[in-house]
Design a protein around this motif. Sequence first.
Motif, PDB file in Angstrom:
ATOM      1  N   PRO A 695      -0.359   1.179  -3.152  1.00  0.00           N
ATOM      2  CA  PRO A 695      -1.131   2.292  -2.409  1.00  0.00           C
ATOM      3  C   PRO A 695      -2.412   2.618  -3.176  1.00  0.00           C
ATOM      4  O   PRO A 695      -2.664   2.250  -4.183  1.00  0.00           O
ATOM      5  CB  PRO A 695      -0.140   3.326  -2.849  1.00  0.00           C
ATOM      6  N   SER A 698      -4.371   7.538  -6.373  1.00  0.00           N
ATOM      7  CA  SER A 698      -4.255   8.975  -6.235  1.00  0.00           C
ATOM      8  C   SER A 698      -2.984   9.209  -5.072  1.00  0.00           C
ATOM      9  O   SER A 698      -2.781  10.324  -4.713  1.00  0.00           O
ATOM     10  CB  SER A 698      -5.383   9.751  -6.224  1.00  0.00           C
ATOM     11  N   TYR A 699      -2.640   8.107  -4.536  1.00  0.00           N
ATOM     12  CA  TYR A 699      -1.708   8.315  -3.339  1.00  0.00           C
ATOM     13  C   TYR A 699      -0.409   8.166  -3.823  1.00  0.00           C
ATOM     14  O   TYR A 699       0.635   8.252  -2.936  1.00  0.00           O
ATOM     15  CB  TYR A 699      -1.768   7.265  -2.340  1.00  0.00           C
ATOM     16  N   GLU A 700       0.103   7.829  -5.014  1.00  0.00           N
ATOM     17  CA  GLU A 700       1.478   7.839  -5.448  1.00  0.00           C
ATOM     18  C   GLU A 700       2.137   8.903  -5.424  1.00  0.00           C
ATOM     19  O   GLU A 700       1.974   9.890  -6.231  1.00  0.00           O
ATOM     20  CB  GLU A 700       1.523   6.974  -6.832  1.00  0.00           C
ATOM     21  N   PHE A 763      -1.136  13.586  -0.377  1.00  0.00           N
ATOM     22  CA  PHE A 763      -2.211  12.917   0.535  1.00  0.00           C
ATOM     23  C   PHE A 763      -1.916  13.340   2.038  1.00  0.00           C
ATOM     24  O   PHE A 763      -0.904  13.887   2.293  1.00  0.00           O
ATOM     25  CB  PHE A 763      -2.093  11.434   0.688  1.00  0.00           C
ATOM     26  N   SER A 767      -5.428  10.118   6.623  1.00  0.00           N
ATOM     27  CA  SER A 767      -6.415   9.425   5.656  1.00  0.00           C
ATOM     28  C   SER A 767      -6.079   7.830   5.308  1.00  0.00           C
ATOM     29  O   SER A 767      -7.171   7.357   5.066  1.00  0.00           O
ATOM     30  CB  SER A 767      -6.605  10.246   4.452  1.00  0.00           C
ATOM     31  N   HIS A 768      -4.914   7.575   5.218  1.00  0.00           N
ATOM     32  CA  HIS A 768      -4.585   6.085   4.943  1.00  0.00           C
ATOM     33  C   HIS A 768      -3.523   5.745   5.584  1.00  0.00           C
ATOM     34  O   HIS A 768      -2.519   6.518   5.784  1.00  0.00           O
ATOM     35  CB  HIS A 768      -4.848   5.940   3.618  1.00  0.00           C
ATOM     36  N   TYR A 770      -1.192   3.696   4.362  1.00  0.00           N
ATOM     37  CA  TYR A 770      -0.001   4.021   3.449  1.00  0.00           C
ATOM     38  C   TYR A 770       0.513   5.197   3.501  1.00  0.00           C
ATOM     39  O   TYR A 770       1.997   5.153   3.478  1.00  0.00           O
ATOM     40  CB  TYR A 770      -0.579   3.704   1.802  1.00  0.00           C
ATOM     41  N   GLY A 771      -0.099   6.250   3.588  1.00  0.00           N
ATOM     42  CA  GLY A 771       0.653   7.730   3.883  1.00  0.00           C
ATOM     43  C   GLY A 771       1.221   7.688   5.260  1.00  0.00           C
ATOM     44  O   GLY A 771       2.116   8.406   5.437  1.00  0.00           O
TER      45      GLY A 771
END
Length: 841
Positions: A695, A698-700, A763, A767-768, A770-771
């Motif tokens: 990730p 700061s997305y964990e 998150f 924005s991403h 992953y999220g």
Amino acid sequence: MSAGQSTTPPPATAVSPEAEALFRKTWAPRTGLGRLSAVNNSIIGRRFIATGFVFFLIGGLLSLFMRTQLLFPENDFLSEELYNQFFTMHGTTMMFLFAVPIMEAFGIYLIPSMIGTRDLSFPRLGAFGYWCYLFGGILLYSSAIFGAMPDGGWFMYLPLTDKQFSPGINQDFWLLGVTFVEISSISGAIELIVSILKTRAPGMTLNRMPIFAWYMLAVSFMILIGFPPLILGSILLESQRAFGIPFFEIAAGGDPLLWQHLFWIFGHPEVYIIFLPAAGLVGAMLPAFARHTLVGYNLIVLAVVGTAFLSFGLWVHHMYATGISRFALAFFAGASLAVSVPSGVQVFSWIATLWRGKPVMRTPLLFILGFIITFVIGGLTGVMVAIVPFDLQVHDSYFVVAHFHYVLIGGMVFPLFAALIYYLPRATGRMLSERLGKWHFWLFFIGFNLTFFPMHLTGLLGMPRRVATYPAGLGWDTLNLISTIGSYTLTAGILVFLFNVIWHVKRGRPAGVNPWDSPDLEWSSVTPVPPFNTRSIPHITGRDPLWAQPDLARQIRDAEGYLPTAEEGKREILATSTVGAKPEHVTRLPHPTFKPILAALATATIFSGILVSMYWLALVGLVIFVVILYLWLWGELPEKETKPVGNGLELPIAVGDQHTPAWMGTLTLLLADLALFVSLVYSYFYLWTTADSWPPVSYEPALSESAIIFGGLLVVLVLATAVAHAGAYLSSRLLALVGLTATAACLVALLILGFQAYDQLPFDITSHAYGAVLSAMGVYVLVHTCLSMGSALFALARVSVTGITRTRSLSVRILSMLSYYTAFTGVVAFILIYGSANMMG
């Protein structure tokens, strides 16, 4: 029976006139507006076939406009914008609205009579599937009314179909319309699997099944596994277009190639989903014309299963030019070559059957021979494009267009016309004209080859596909002229067929019984075939029952088999064991009802609300659908436990345990659901391999208290469900109610904690990627938590009102399956969401 035999009235049966009248009244369709409530497979199958053929004509008309545009260089018959729309709708219509539905429709129409039963296991599901198909096609084509026809190609490649480059709702019509239609395909697949495995006539063991049933069984499993990836891709792309969730946005960790993977994981098996039923029809028809049993039955079955398995290892065959690693290219090239082996086994079997028999040259056999010739040519060019260096040279050229039309039209439309000519007498009681049939064949065969064979040459000369026009002087002019002339010749052949159909309804000679002298059960009845397909359920002793058991057709028509009467006024069939086809119990089928069309209208409301961003309308449609579903599933218990079914046998009525078709139907539905979930997990790991960081910093997600409790509740859910299941097994009403109450409470708690855990994610899902993917997994689990909760409440009501026994516990058993599945997906999602940071580290 000769082809010229006259129609005869139904023979006298072994039952009394009063019982015969009640039986026919029980199975009679409604008239007037009540026709919309029809659920039996004969009517639904004919509707599917007729609607699919109308879409075929529409798609063919679009292709005729396109060929007219390409008649001369720099032609302006169509604008570039309109050409792109016609191209998109032509491919979409032929692949999604014609080829798959009409092949599945033949299964719906023919399978019950082929396996010696009266109807499919879930008649209302079949009717629901048809209305979803019709309304989905209407939704897709309504885009023309609003001037917003999809124009992104029938494959919808990104990034051109993203909101940035397609700001209108053109592509939304495609994404929602195709998904709507695929609900129909999955419904039909579930029906066919369960019916083939659970309702075959006694004695029809697996190795005695009609060959077409084997084909449809394999294809139905392929639909359940192959269609969910495209459904997932459509949901993800629609979410990106509507809400900006970046599943395919490179700048936000996504990848547009993920769409191609999801599309072609569906798209290449779909080629065989189209071809295999057509090949199965050839296998079903060929013995009647060869006057010989099908050669190599066991080898064909192995070839069908092998094709179904290998077809899921070919999708990168369409993506050689996208930068795939050489190792992967070698693997997929090998798989693409290997799939030609089982196809060759089938072709040699058909040739051997003709060689060993004494062929009778009738119109359907002409189309079968045309099919073998054209499909072999398409197969040879398929081997060519499977070779990576050659494919890179002809990629996106007209050579590929020629190849897949030889495979799809040669492998599907030729057998389709053979089957229409062969089976129409079952529905109308009259034969088509042989003379018009031969005109139809030669115009179509010559026109087809004139249209598509020159495309091999235009492709090798460098003409790219999907172009609205081309300059003169490149050597393409004459070849395109020939192709366009061929397309008009092909169209003339189709017009002759339409005239033949209209002519035969009034002037065709009576078909009588078994006009083709077929060995198969679907020709055991008088024509036109009555709604119940088979008057009584026979006992089967061989693969070619009408040839092996000469008196069988008369015994069926004289009601000398199983379930000869309907003394309670109920529609009944036999449920038999999966392998040995031993009678297990009597299954009662629903009478005509408006619930399927109302459920389909509610589904249409959901999709329409999403299309126009009126989400409150979609919510209203969802509520209506849930109410209809509860009314649909409630049903009624039989007034007695057992009944005599004939031949000295007495069986239970409508049991509700793991032997019932409904149990197997739920399992097959969960298989499709699992295919969608696996596709979502695949998307997660695929994006992991392509993103710069996965990730991102700061997305964990932090393992919060709510998340820990959520994980613990998944374990509690399994235990509570086990208690309810034990209550069903032990016939304990109290134990079942305790377990169901605990299960429902656990599911409510999971919903609350799930939403709390979502709020605590560190998150924004827009924005991403992953999220976005992790949130999609969370939504998936929460949706299934809601489904399990609805099932638990239904089971609670059912057990409270009717009690529970070991053989009357279906609602609890189905709830158990759903809850276990929800817990499994919840554990997988929990590990990926909260363990991803550790895995990446």
